[in-house]
Scaffold this motif. Sequence first.
Motif, PDB file in Angstrom:
ATOM      1  N   TYR A  20      -6.351  64.626   1.792  1.00 15.66           N
ATOM      2  CA  TYR A  20      -5.934  65.134   0.484  1.00 15.66           C
ATOM      3  C   TYR A  20      -5.176  66.293   0.416  1.00 15.66           C
ATOM      4  N   VAL A  21      -5.592  67.052   1.316  1.00 11.76           N
ATOM      5  CA  VAL A  21      -4.537  68.350   1.146  1.00 11.76           C
ATOM      6  C   VAL A  21      -4.889  69.205   2.144  1.00 11.76           C
ATOM      7  N   ARG A  22      -4.092  69.997   2.710  1.00  9.72           N
ATOM      8  CA  ARG A  22      -4.311  71.215   3.643  1.00  9.72           C
ATOM      9  C   ARG A  22      -4.383  72.471   3.016  1.00  9.72           C
ATOM     10  N   ALA A  23      -5.403  73.358   3.165  1.00  8.89           N
ATOM     11  CA  ALA A  23      -5.785  74.506   2.408  1.00  8.89           C
ATOM     12  C   ALA A  23      -6.281  75.438   3.427  1.00  8.89           C
ATOM     13  N   SER A  24      -6.093  76.933   3.015  1.00 13.04           N
ATOM     14  CA  SER A  24      -6.631  77.809   3.663  1.00 13.04           C
ATOM     15  C   SER A  24      -7.800  78.292   3.023  1.00 13.04           C
ATOM     16  N   GLY A 121       1.421  69.612   5.824  1.00 14.57           N
ATOM     17  CA  GLY A 121       1.898  70.354   5.060  1.00 14.57           C
ATOM     18  C   GLY A 121       1.885  71.786   5.730  1.00 14.57           C
ATOM     19  N   PRO A 122       2.483  72.804   5.383  1.00  7.95           N
ATOM     20  CA  PRO A 122       2.268  74.201   5.850  1.00  7.95           C
ATOM     21  C   PRO A 122       0.988  74.915   5.683  1.00  7.95           C
ATOM     22  N   ALA A 123       0.778  75.617   6.797  1.00 11.66           N
ATOM     23  CA  ALA A 123      -0.566  76.515   6.528  1.00 11.66           C
ATOM     24  C   ALA A 123      -0.490  77.480   5.547  1.00 11.66           C
ATOM     25  N   GLY A 124      -1.507  77.768   4.710  1.00 11.35           N
ATOM     26  CA  GLY A 124      -1.347  78.771   3.741  1.00 11.35           C
ATOM     27  C   GLY A 124      -0.566  78.422   2.259  1.00 11.35           C
ATOM     28  N   ARG A 125      -0.219  77.274   2.373  1.00 12.81           N
ATOM     29  CA  ARG A 125       0.484  76.902   0.873  1.00 12.81           C
ATOM     30  C   ARG A 125      -0.392  76.880  -0.104  1.00 12.81           C
ATOM     31  N   ILE A 126      -1.514  76.349   0.176  1.00 11.35           N
ATOM     32  CA  ILE A 126      -2.786  76.236  -0.903  1.00 11.35           C
ATOM     33  C   ILE A 126      -3.841  77.165  -0.281  1.00 11.35           C
ATOM     34  N   ARG A 150      -6.201  66.810  -6.220  1.00  9.33           N
ATOM     35  CA  ARG A 150      -6.149  65.901  -5.075  1.00  9.33           C
ATOM     36  C   ARG A 150      -7.383  65.421  -4.513  1.00  9.33           C
ATOM     37  N   ILE A 151      -8.270  66.517  -4.244  1.00 11.36           N
ATOM     38  CA  ILE A 151      -9.606  66.534  -3.800  1.00 11.36           C
ATOM     39  C   ILE A 151     -10.292  65.689  -4.672  1.00 11.36           C
TER      40      ILE A 151
END
Length: 194
Positions: A20-24, A121-126, A150-151
């Motif tokens: 769904y998404v990459r998030a911190s 995707g990049p780390a920390g973007r979300i 998205r989630i």
Amino acid sequence: MKLACRCGQVEGRIDPQRAYVRASCYCRDCRAFARWLGGAELLDTAGGSDIVAMAPDGLHITRGFEKLACMSLGPHGLLRWYASCCRTPLGNIPRDAKLYYLGVPVAAIAEPADAIEASFGPAGRIAVNTASATAAVASPPLRRLAGILRIAAGLFAARLRGRRNKLLFDADGLPLREPLVLGRTQRETLSADP
């Protein structure tokens, strides 16, 4: 993409198409879990965990399934899975098998950083739960909202299709391993920030 614990006894595959998404995540529970594992290196400088939120059917354990262990920070908390051999975090799931969600720590993805970034995707973007961060964290609201949507869309679509999380649950909707549930004192100690 390959998933593996630090010592290599647990291995698996992740399908980036099911992400769904990459998030911190900067919540105290993610920080407490990393501390419980003894892995301060699992957190970024503001105390966040780098997670790929995805559909559970996107993960396949190919080796070492018997090494999977489960814990929870409380009687109603997420089920947090790790490799018992080396205490590598492998994923977190809601207690309800009807919620079609799996959060995979990027630390368990055994691929080069550029391949991870190209896929997720990049780390920390979300960034989520930034109010609990141990340092200031930039959290653009539109990016955060887009990630949450998205989630939510993935969860809603799975609910409409009647999908259940079968990855780490039995046919009755119970976890495949009895979770170790921490007591309040231990949880509070792990959650306390220096």
